[in-house]
Design an enzyme around this catalytic site. Structure first.
Site, PDB file in Angstrom:
ATOM      1  N   ARG A  29       0.819  -1.200   0.000  1.00 40.88           N
ATOM      2  CA  ARG A  29       0.000   0.000   0.000  1.00 40.88           C
ATOM      3  C   ARG A  29       0.862   1.263   0.000  1.00 40.88           C
ATOM      4  NH1 ARG A  29       0.523  -0.564   5.447  1.00 40.88           N
ATOM      5  NH2 ARG A  29      -0.055   1.223   6.728  1.00 40.88           N
ATOM      6  N   CYS A  50      26.800  17.353  26.775  1.00 35.88           N
ATOM      7  CA  CYS A  50      26.090  16.096  27.087  1.00 35.88           C
ATOM      8  C   CYS A  50      26.143  15.832  28.594  1.00 35.88           C
ATOM      9  CB  CYS A  50      26.740  14.942  26.329  1.00 35.88           C
ATOM     10  SG  CYS A  50      26.215  13.325  26.914  1.00 35.88           S
ATOM     11  N   CYS A  53      28.398  12.531  29.318  1.00 42.44           N
ATOM     12  CA  CYS A  53      29.834  12.444  29.007  1.00 42.44           C
ATOM     13  C   CYS A  53      30.666  12.605  30.294  1.00 42.44           C
ATOM     14  CB  CYS A  53      30.223  13.520  27.992  1.00 42.44           C
ATOM     15  SG  CYS A  53      30.013  12.996  26.273  1.00 42.44           S
ATOM     16  N   HIS A 113      30.921   9.369  23.427  1.00 42.14           N
ATOM     17  CA  HIS A 113      29.608   9.906  23.105  1.00 42.14           C
ATOM     18  C   HIS A 113      29.083   9.380  21.767  1.00 42.14           C
ATOM     19  CE1 HIS A 113      26.468  13.012  23.369  1.00 42.14           C
ATOM     20  NE2 HIS A 113      26.654  13.218  22.079  1.00 42.14           N
ATOM     21  N   ASN A 153      16.458   2.792  25.386  1.00 45.51           N
ATOM     22  CA  ASN A 153      15.743   3.481  24.324  1.00 45.51           C
ATOM     23  C   ASN A 153      16.806   4.066  23.422  1.00 45.51           C
ATOM     24  OD1 ASN A 153      13.119   3.136  25.356  1.00 45.51           O
ATOM     25  ND2 ASN A 153      13.461   4.818  26.781  1.00 45.51           N
ATOM     26  N   SER A 161      16.475  10.547  25.186  1.00 44.32           N
ATOM     27  CA  SER A 161      16.670  11.983  25.391  1.00 44.32           C
ATOM     28  C   SER A 161      18.083  12.393  25.030  1.00 44.32           C
ATOM     29  CB  SER A 161      16.371  12.318  26.849  1.00 44.32           C
ATOM     30  OG  SER A 161      17.226  11.572  27.700  1.00 44.32           O
ATOM     31  N   HIS A 164      24.110   9.682  23.743  1.00 46.15           N
ATOM     32  CA  HIS A 164      25.210   9.003  24.438  1.00 46.15           C
ATOM     33  C   HIS A 164      24.757   7.567  24.772  1.00 46.15           C
ATOM     34  CE1 HIS A 164      28.986   9.549  26.846  1.00 46.15           C
ATOM     35  NE2 HIS A 164      28.590   8.341  27.174  1.00 46.15           N
ATOM     36  N   HIS A 166      23.606   4.572  26.435  1.00 48.68           N
ATOM     37  CA  HIS A 166      23.234   4.334  27.831  1.00 48.68           C
ATOM     38  C   HIS A 166      21.945   3.534  27.897  1.00 48.68           C
ATOM     39  CE1 HIS A 166      20.574   7.692  26.765  1.00 48.68           C
ATOM     40  NE2 HIS A 166      19.808   7.344  27.775  1.00 48.68           N
ATOM     41  N   GLN A 168      18.668   2.382  30.939  1.00 45.17           N
ATOM     42  CA  GLN A 168      18.091   2.681  32.249  1.00 45.17           C
ATOM     43  C   GLN A 168      17.792   1.375  32.970  1.00 45.17           C
ATOM     44  OE1 GLN A 168      15.129   5.727  32.751  1.00 45.17           O
ATOM     45  NE2 GLN A 168      15.283   6.323  30.598  1.00 45.17           N
ATOM     46  N   HIS A 281      14.133  -9.562  29.912  1.00 50.87           N
ATOM     47  CA  HIS A 281      13.146 -10.132  30.815  1.00 50.87           C
ATOM     48  C   HIS A 281      13.821 -11.256  31.575  1.00 50.87           C
ATOM     49  CE1 HIS A 281       9.341  -8.532  28.637  1.00 50.87           C
ATOM     50  NE2 HIS A 281       9.698  -7.772  29.654  1.00 50.87           N
ATOM     51  N   HIS A 298      14.295  -8.615  24.372  1.00 54.18           N
ATOM     52  CA  HIS A 298      13.368  -8.218  23.303  1.00 54.18           C
ATOM     53  C   HIS A 298      13.911  -6.962  22.649  1.00 54.18           C
ATOM     54  CE1 HIS A 298       9.907 -10.752  24.427  1.00 54.18           C
ATOM     55  NE2 HIS A 298      10.112 -10.425  25.697  1.00 54.18           N
ATOM     56  N   LYS A 311       6.553   2.382  11.656  1.00 54.66           N
ATOM     57  CA  LYS A 311       5.229   1.857  11.958  1.00 54.66           C
ATOM     58  C   LYS A 311       4.658   2.603  13.155  1.00 54.66           C
ATOM     59  CE  LYS A 311       2.624  -2.131  13.409  1.00 54.66           C
ATOM     60  NZ  LYS A 311       1.503  -1.784  12.515  1.00 54.66           N
TER      61      LYS A 311
HETATM   62  P1  H2U Z   1      16.539   8.197  28.175  1.00 59.48           P
HETATM   63  O1  H2U Z   1      17.442   8.710  27.108  1.00 59.48           O
HETATM   64  O2  H2U Z   1      16.118   6.769  27.934  1.00 59.48           O
HETATM   65  O3  H2U Z   1      15.416   9.140  28.463  1.00 59.48           O
HETATM   66  O4  H2U Z   1      17.434   8.117  29.529  1.00 59.48           O
HETATM   67  C1  H2U Z   1      18.064   9.217  30.087  1.00 59.48           C
HETATM   68  C2  H2U Z   1      17.749   9.256  31.583  1.00 59.48           C
HETATM   69  O5  H2U Z   1      18.720  10.101  32.197  1.00 59.48           O
HETATM   70  C3  H2U Z   1      16.385   9.852  31.915  1.00 59.48           C
HETATM   71  O6  H2U Z   1      15.637   8.907  32.627  1.00 59.48           O
HETATM   72  C4  H2U Z   1      18.120  10.805  33.256  1.00 59.48           C
HETATM   73  C5  H2U Z   1      16.705  11.072  32.784  1.00 59.48           C
HETATM   74  O7  H2U Z   1      15.831  11.158  33.887  1.00 59.48           O
HETATM   75  N1  H2U Z   1      18.902  12.021  33.511  1.00 59.48           N
HETATM   76  C6  H2U Z   1      19.559  12.159  34.718  1.00 59.48           C
HETATM   77  O8  H2U Z   1      19.428  11.310  35.594  1.00 59.48           O
HETATM   78  N2  H2U Z   1      20.350  13.251  34.933  1.00 59.48           N
HETATM   79  C7  H2U Z   1      20.509  14.275  34.029  1.00 59.48           C
HETATM   80  O9  H2U Z   1      21.267  15.190  34.266  1.00 59.48           O
HETATM   81  C8  H2U Z   1      19.729  14.256  32.768  1.00 59.48           C
HETATM   82  C9  H2U Z   1      18.983  12.995  32.459  1.00 59.48           C
HETATM   83 ZN    ZN Z   2      27.965  12.192  25.861  1.00 56.46          ZN
END
Ligand code: H2U
Ligand code: ZN
Length: 348
Positions: A29, A50, A53, A113, A153, A161, A164, A166, A168, A281, A298, A311
């Protein structure tokens, strides 16, 4: 042509008990919707702005150590705090709430970074796996913690966000929904069949081979029969391991190897920084044996047809159930076809 590659059908996710609608005839499609920006991997090795960093200041004013390799700290904007008491309850008829204590950590994979798992060597990923194991064991040993969820993520498309490298770690008092679903299905299967659901599933997939992406001596990456996202994959150990704490040294290295190879294949698929949410998991840390639990990863990537077309889980997916067009078998074939040499490292 079988039912599975030509006609609409539903597939059962054995891990959750939920169904996914597959519509193989719909892949042609036209698309006139949103186009994602293609992101090029041209980041600096160090970014003075950052907050992850080495040596830089975070949002709460604290300064990161001048670290090399992995670096973990308590999330400054934690979604869960250890102060909340598990006793606090609101129960007023249909209004039910329970306070939720927990811990949130951030774990940087490297001081660099500009790296991603796909651009790191096995020797560089090994300490990341060791940190995942240590965090799991340390947090899981706390009385108030019954489940440790590690997730990454990657990419702005998935809400990361910061580029760099990383992940969680959210350690919770309650076992979250997804883990509960998988727990119930895995223990019911063990009770009914006397064997592990994912051991049996993996044996079946290895026999059929059509959904396998790549493998090594201890791990297999495959597109699950019931995958929801276009290029969703699962990574499973061939041995029945419940959690990070059971990984032997050679298995940990094999895990680093498969994560590296799979993420390179992902980047090569559309020659882009391939976005995804991924996570592990594992057996809950509530002290119960959870013999049916088989550790796995996953990967849920949103891209569909190119670096710019993703998607969306909207409409029928939100109101009915998940639906996919490209079949898991076709997705696995595409992932098998691409090289395990990263496109940025190719000389020709
Ligand atoms: P994400 O990119 O998955 O959002 O993970 C970044 C995490 O880093 C996010 O949960 C944390 C945010 O709360 N963070 C800190 O703990 N300290 C900071 O100075 C900025 C972001
Ligand atoms: Zn960085």
């Amino acid at each position: 042509m079988s039912l599975l590659d030509s006609a609409s059908h539903r597939r059962l996710n054995q891990l959750t008990g939920e169904w996914v609608l597959v519509s193989p005839h719909r892949t042609s499609r036209p698309w006139q919707g949103q186009v994602e920006k293609v992101r090029h991997a041209d980041r600096p090795r160090y970014d003075p702005t950052c907050y992850l960093c080495p040596g830089n200041e975070r949002a709460n004013g604290e300064r990161n150590q001048p670290y090399k390799g992995v670096f973990a700290f308590d999330n400054d904007f934690a979604a869960l705090t250890s102060q909340a008491s598990a006793q606090n309850v609101v129960h007023d008829g249909l209004l039910v709430a329970l306070s939720e204590p927990g811990r949130c950590r951030v774990l940087c994979f490297s001081e660099r970074h500009d790296l991603t798992l796909s651009r790191m060597s096995v020797a560089e990923i090994d300490p990341v796996i060791e940190a995942w194991r240590e965090e799991t064991m340390r947090l899981g040993a706390l009385d108030m913690i019954n489940y440790v969820q590690i997730f990454e993520n990657r990419g702005a498309a998935m809400g990361a966000s910061n580029p760099h490298p990383h992940c969680q770690i959210w350690a919770t008092h309650s076992i979250p929904n997804e883990a509960v679903k998988e727990s119930i299905r895995q223990s019911a299967y063990l009770e009914r069949n006397g064997s592990c659901l994912l051991c049996d599933y993996l044996a079946l997939e290895l026999r059929r081979a059509e959904r396998i992406v790549c493998r090594n001596d201890h791990f297999v990456a495959l597109v699950p029969f019931w995958a929801i996202w276009p290029f969703e994959t699962m990574v499973l150990p061939t041995r029945h391991i419940g959690a990070f704490d059971e990984l032997a040294a050679e298995e940990a290295s094999a895990f680093a190897d498969i994560l590296r190879r799979l993420t390179i294949r992902y980047d090569n698929l559309f020659e882009t920084d391939f976005p995804y949410s991924m996570g592990f998991h594992q057996r809950p840390t509530d002290g119960a044996p959870h013999a049916g639990w088989h550790f796995h990863a996953h990967f849920y990537p949103p891209l569909l047809r190119s670096a710019s077309v993703r998607k969306f889980m909207v409409g029928f997916e939100m109101l009915g159930e998940p639906q996919r067009d490209i079949t898991p078998e076709a997705a696995a074939a595409r992932l098998r076809e691409v090289s395990e040499i990263h496109y940025l490292d190719r000389t020709v």
